[in-house]
Design a protein around this motif. Structure first.
Motif, PDB file in Angstrom:
ATOM      1  N   ASN A 277     -32.326  -1.567  13.206  1.00 60.33           N
ATOM      2  CA  ASN A 277     -32.748  -0.223  13.590  1.00 60.33           C
ATOM      3  C   ASN A 277     -32.779   0.616  12.328  1.00 60.33           C
ATOM      4  O   ASN A 277     -31.746   0.798  11.671  1.00 60.33           O
ATOM      5  CB  ASN A 277     -31.764   0.409  14.588  1.00 60.33           C
ATOM      6  CG  ASN A 277     -32.165   0.162  16.031  1.00 60.33           C
ATOM      7  OD1 ASN A 277     -33.326  -0.132  16.325  1.00 60.33           O
ATOM      8  ND2 ASN A 277     -31.220   0.276  16.937  1.00 60.33           N
TER       9      ASN A 277
ATOM     10  N   CYS B 244     -24.084  -2.344  18.529  1.00 63.99           N
ATOM     11  CA  CYS B 244     -25.151  -1.360  18.687  1.00 63.99           C
ATOM     12  C   CYS B 244     -25.086  -0.780  20.094  1.00 63.99           C
ATOM     13  O   CYS B 244     -24.751  -1.485  21.046  1.00 63.99           O
ATOM     14  CB  CYS B 244     -26.512  -2.006  18.438  1.00 63.99           C
ATOM     15  SG  CYS B 244     -27.897  -0.881  18.726  1.00 63.99           S
ATOM     16  N   VAL B 245     -25.429   0.492  20.233  1.00 68.91           N
ATOM     17  CA  VAL B 245     -25.390   1.164  21.533  1.00 68.91           C
ATOM     18  C   VAL B 245     -26.349   0.491  22.523  1.00 68.91           C
ATOM     19  O   VAL B 245     -26.161   0.560  23.725  1.00 68.91           O
ATOM     20  CB  VAL B 245     -25.703   2.678  21.376  1.00 68.91           C
ATOM     21  CG1 VAL B 245     -27.175   2.908  21.085  1.00 68.91           C
ATOM     22  CG2 VAL B 245     -25.251   3.468  22.587  1.00 68.91           C
ATOM     23  N   GLU B 246     -27.367  -0.187  21.988  1.00 67.23           N
ATOM     24  CA  GLU B 246     -28.340  -0.841  22.868  1.00 67.23           C
ATOM     25  C   GLU B 246     -27.853  -2.175  23.418  1.00 67.23           C
ATOM     26  O   GLU B 246     -28.563  -2.814  24.185  1.00 67.23           O
ATOM     27  CB  GLU B 246     -29.667  -1.022  22.129  1.00 67.23           C
ATOM     28  CG  GLU B 246     -30.382   0.296  21.898  1.00 67.23           C
ATOM     29  CD  GLU B 246     -31.495   0.182  20.884  1.00 67.23           C
ATOM     30  OE1 GLU B 246     -32.602  -0.223  21.270  1.00 67.23           O
ATOM     31  OE2 GLU B 246     -31.251   0.472  19.706  1.00 67.23           O
TER      32      GLU B 246
ATOM     33  N   GLY C 107     -23.434   1.491  16.502  1.00 63.13           N
ATOM     34  CA  GLY C 107     -24.167   1.271  15.252  1.00 63.13           C
ATOM     35  C   GLY C 107     -24.876   2.475  14.683  1.00 63.13           C
ATOM     36  O   GLY C 107     -24.986   2.608  13.461  1.00 63.13           O
ATOM     37  N   PHE C 108     -25.342   3.377  15.570  1.00 60.73           N
ATOM     38  CA  PHE C 108     -26.137   4.491  15.033  1.00 60.73           C
ATOM     39  C   PHE C 108     -25.326   5.453  14.174  1.00 60.73           C
ATOM     40  O   PHE C 108     -25.897   6.257  13.437  1.00 60.73           O
ATOM     41  CB  PHE C 108     -26.890   5.236  16.150  1.00 60.73           C
ATOM     42  CG  PHE C 108     -26.030   5.904  17.185  1.00 60.73           C
ATOM     43  CD1 PHE C 108     -25.555   7.175  16.982  1.00 60.73           C
ATOM     44  CD2 PHE C 108     -25.727   5.254  18.381  1.00 60.73           C
ATOM     45  CE1 PHE C 108     -24.785   7.807  17.941  1.00 60.73           C
ATOM     46  CE2 PHE C 108     -24.954   5.872  19.350  1.00 60.73           C
ATOM     47  CZ  PHE C 108     -24.469   7.150  19.132  1.00 60.73           C
TER      48      PHE C 108
END
Ligand SMILES: Nc1nc2c(c(=O)[nH]1)N[C@H]1C(S)=C(S)[C@@H](COP(=O)(O)O)O[C@H]1N2
Ligand SMILES: [Mo]
Length: 326
Positions: A84, A141-143, A237-238
């Motif tokens: 990302n 990661c949030v995803e 992660g962001f």
């Protein structure tokens, strides 16, 4: 209300290159801009401050126990091709396929705000006297995917101390480069550029928090945030902002890129927490991309609170309602 060019730019994002999530975000954003959503507008405005953090000392031994993990590593090729980095496109493969347009040398970082010694400093001077160490961290990661990555980096605390933060420095705000000449996607408003992130000062000073300059013993590739990015292994992660050009010590909670885009979905803390779902999906499990197969269909494993770093970081959040301050 968004200016007309923002709406136009948002609409122009090529659909084929955008994940469902991005499309959803854009739609929400346009809707909010066009009709205005009172609930969202409200939460965007409420910038209440959380209770002050407890004063805790993390022993060096405690911290060190989090510096490595024996878990199977994510392959270099996966760490460097599934990314990302919206400045280089919104698809997971876009950043690694993008032309190498980022000029990482010379690189200057501007440090300012609540500190005794603000200044503009070259990357070399910023890191002077500090030897990058290897830290093998789980990243989540949030995803919903996760990786195990051998980073090279220096403790963020060692860098920040050089600037002598004052007692008013309650938070640290970070800003990425946003140069459309070097970063093609910056022409589109998938995010309100520049990408911004922040940490509370105690999180920034925590021994697990590093500024990474490399991975797998090599300099960071462009797609992973060359030449300098943040790594905070107990957060989604962001929070790991890439290609940092500015660091500011501030007194109040700084705005962050994802909170700015969708405050109801992305909080300031963003600690990995299986008990707090993202409004549109569960955070209870993750897909670990690791080992020889490194495949995207790997079995899901349970996500742990603070991404498994509770022994090192849980004490930072004593008395903080993690559902409210997600
Ligand atoms: N400047 C900038 N930093 C960023 C992003 C981004 O789009 N721009 N994406 C974030 C997100 S959502 C994640 S999951 C991580 C991914 O880091 P990696 O590609 O090195 O795994 O970077 C973070 N840092
Ligand atoms: Mo992410």
């Amino acid at each position: 209300m968004f200016p007309r060019h923002v709406l136009r730019d948002a609409l122009r994002i090529p659909a084929a290159e955008v994940t469902d999530e991005t499309v959803y975000r854009q739609r929400r954003r346009l809707l909010t801009a066009l009709v205005g959503t009172p609930a969202l507008a409200l939460s965007a405005c409420s910038r209440a401050e959380p209770p002050a953090p407890p004063k805790v000392a993390i022993t060096p031994a405690q911290a060190k126990s989090g510096f490595r993990t024996d878990e199977e590593l994510t392959r270099y090729q996966d760490v460097t091709s599934y990314n990302n980095f919206y400045e280089f496109g919104t698809g997971k493969n876009d950043p690694s396929r993008a032309p190498r347009t980022l000029r990482t040398s010379p690189w200057t970082v501007t440090v300012g705000g609540e500190c005794a010694k603000p200044g503009k400093i070259s990357l070399e001077d910023l890191l002077k006297g500090l030897k990058p160490e290897e830290r093998i961290y789980r990243m989540r990661c949030v995803e919903g995917w996760s990786m195990v990555i051998p980073w090279l980096g220096v403790p963020l605390a060692d860098v920040l101390k050089k600037f002598e933060p004052t007692s008013k420095a309650k938070y640290v705000a970070f800003t990425s480069l946003a140069d459309p000449k070097q970063m093609p996607e910056v022409r589109y408003r998938s995010i309100n550029w520049p990408y911004r992130e922040g940490l509370r000062i105690d999180e920034a000073m925590h021994p697990l928090t590093i500024l990474a300059t490399g991975l797998y013993g090599k300099a960071l590739p462009q797609q992973n945030g060359a030449p300098l990015r943040l790594v905070v292994p107990w957060k989604y992660g962001f929070k790991g902002i890439k290609s940092i050009i500015e660091i500011n010590f501030v007194e109040t909670m700084p705005e962050t890129a994802w909170h700015d885009l969708q405050p109801s979905e992305y909080g300031f803390f963003s600690n990995v927490n299986p008990n707090v779902d993202h409004p549109r999906w569960s955070q209870k499990t993750e897909r670990r991309i690791a080992g020889k197969t490194g495949n995207l269909f790997a079995e899901r494993i349970p996500t742990r609170i603070f991404n498994g770093y509770a022994p090192q970081v849980a004490s930072l959040y004593t008395g903080l309602d993690l559902k409210k301050w997600f």
